[in-house]
Design an enzyme around this catalytic site. Structure first.
Site, short mmCIF file in Angstrom:
data_model
loop_
_atom_site.label_atom_id
_atom_site.label_comp_id
_atom_site.label_asym_id
_atom_site.label_seq_id
_atom_site.Cartn_x
_atom_site.Cartn_y
_atom_site.Cartn_z
N GLY A 8 0.85 -1.20 0.00
CA GLY A 8 0.00 0.00 0.00
C GLY A 8 0.88 1.24 0.00
CE1 TYR A 142 -9.76 2.59 8.40
CE2 TYR A 142 -10.45 3.78 10.36
CZ TYR A 142 -9.46 3.43 9.46
OH TYR A 142 -8.19 3.94 9.61
N1 SER Z 1 -8.03 8.83 9.32
C1 SER Z 1 -8.91 7.71 9.44
C2 SER Z 1 -10.26 8.02 8.95
O1 SER Z 1 -10.68 9.15 9.12
C3 SER Z 1 -9.00 7.27 10.87
O2 SER Z 1 -7.99 6.40 11.17
O3 SER Z 1 -10.93 7.17 8.46
#
Ligand code: SER
Length: 320
Positions: A8, A142
């Site tokens: 990545g 997430y």
């Molecule tokens: N920066 C990430 C997000 O906003 C959080 O880890 O999804």
């Protein structure tokens, strides 16, 4: 010298972690890998590059064997807001890349670094000074991936002895590669808009406090943790780390000190706001400090000054 694979590599963190690691371990010892070759042109000029879809376990394994890799930095992830658009796909990508990293590491004796996130916490987590060990019931896909990934990485350590380590990153502010699809992206965009238009429309509401960190500290966190004495680590997956906590008003006021004509208004993005409301306001990162010496360099004032200088330079060179 240790050999590292950054998967990545074309993303926000990878595009800066590769040059940072090449300075430490030598250009030839840090392999950049990404499925998107065009995002890695600069990285491919200064050291080895491999085109890789991290979900292709066979190709991933071949690259690890070919370069005799000692440590895999798995930076593949769809961020929080993007993840909500297609949760099944987010699970497939985020967990698939981790599964391959862990399995290949188990077979080849590699260490694995995978970032977790403030997104691993949820609305039932204590929001202020969030402890290292606490309730983790995220409400985004997430976050579900991040908590599962933490547990899975700890399992690979305790069950198979794989040297897995991780930090829970807050929003990362940087000026080389833009983040994409994250809830904390506003804290990067605000600098570009302040320099280009002296105006920014913020997609999170006033009073939305989130942890943040400037990229140089994030890079240092990755390598320092991976180089830390394993006998000192009580935790592994994953350490709370932070450098600052602010809401949109506070960062706008800081930018205003340097650009007096800067103005900000609000147009709240409901999805991002809901996500931000479910995350902590500020993390307690004492365990990282005690177990491996974590210490950030940039506070809000220092980060703002550096960001404004670097983004202005990009504008002057016609890069933005
Ligand atoms: N920066 C990430 C997000 O906003 C959080 O880890 O999804």
């Amino acid at each position: 010298m240790k050999k590292i694979l950054v998967v990545g590599a074309g993303g926000q963190i990878g595009s800066e972690l590769v040059p940072y690691a090449r300075k430490i371990y030598g250009n030839a010892n840090v392999v950049a890998a990404d499925f998107n070759e065009s995002k890695c042109k600069i990285l491919a000029e200064s050291g080895p590059f491999e085109k890789l879809d991290a979900l292709d376990g066979k190709a991933f394994h071949e690259i690890v064997k070919k370069h005799k890799i000692d440590a895999i930095y798995n930076l593949v992830a769809l961020l929080s807001a993007t993840g909500e658009k297609d949760p099944a796909f987010a699970w497939k990508v985020n967990m698939g890349a981790l599964e391959n990293s862990l399995e290949i590491a188990r077979q080849e004796g590699c260490a694995v670094f995978t970032p977790s996130s403030i997104g691993a916490f949820g609305p039932s987590t204590p929001a202020d000074n969030t402890p290292q060990d606490t309730i983790m019931q995220p409400t985004t896909i997430y976050g579900v991936c991040k908590v599962s990934g933490e547990l899975w990485s700890n399992y690979y350590h305790s069950r198979f002895g794989v040297d897995t380590r991780s930090v829970r990153f807050p929003g990362i502010i940087s000026n080389v590669t833009l983040p994409g699809g994250g809830t904390t992206d506003y804290a990067v965009e605000i600098f570009y808009e302040a320099i280009k238009k002296q105006q920014y429309t913020c997609n999170l509401a006033k009073g939305t406090f989130l942890d943040m960190m400037y990229m140089p500290d994030a890079l240092k966190a990755c390598i320092d943790l991976m180089e830390a004495d394993p006998t000192k680590l009580i935790h592994r997956n994953s350490f709370n780390v932070t450098a600052m906590s602010f809401d949109p008003e506070i960062i706008a006021t800081e930018i205003h000190k340097h650009i007096p004509e800067f103005r900000m208004d609000y147009k709240v993005d409901e999805v991002k706001q809901r996500i931000a409301n479910s995350w902590p306001n500020s993390l307690d990162d004492r365990c990282a400090k005690e177990e491996w010496g974590w210490k950030p360099t940039y506070n809000l004032a220092a980060m703002t000054l550096d960001m404004l200088e670097k983004v202005q330079e990009k504008l002057d060179k016609g890069l933005i």
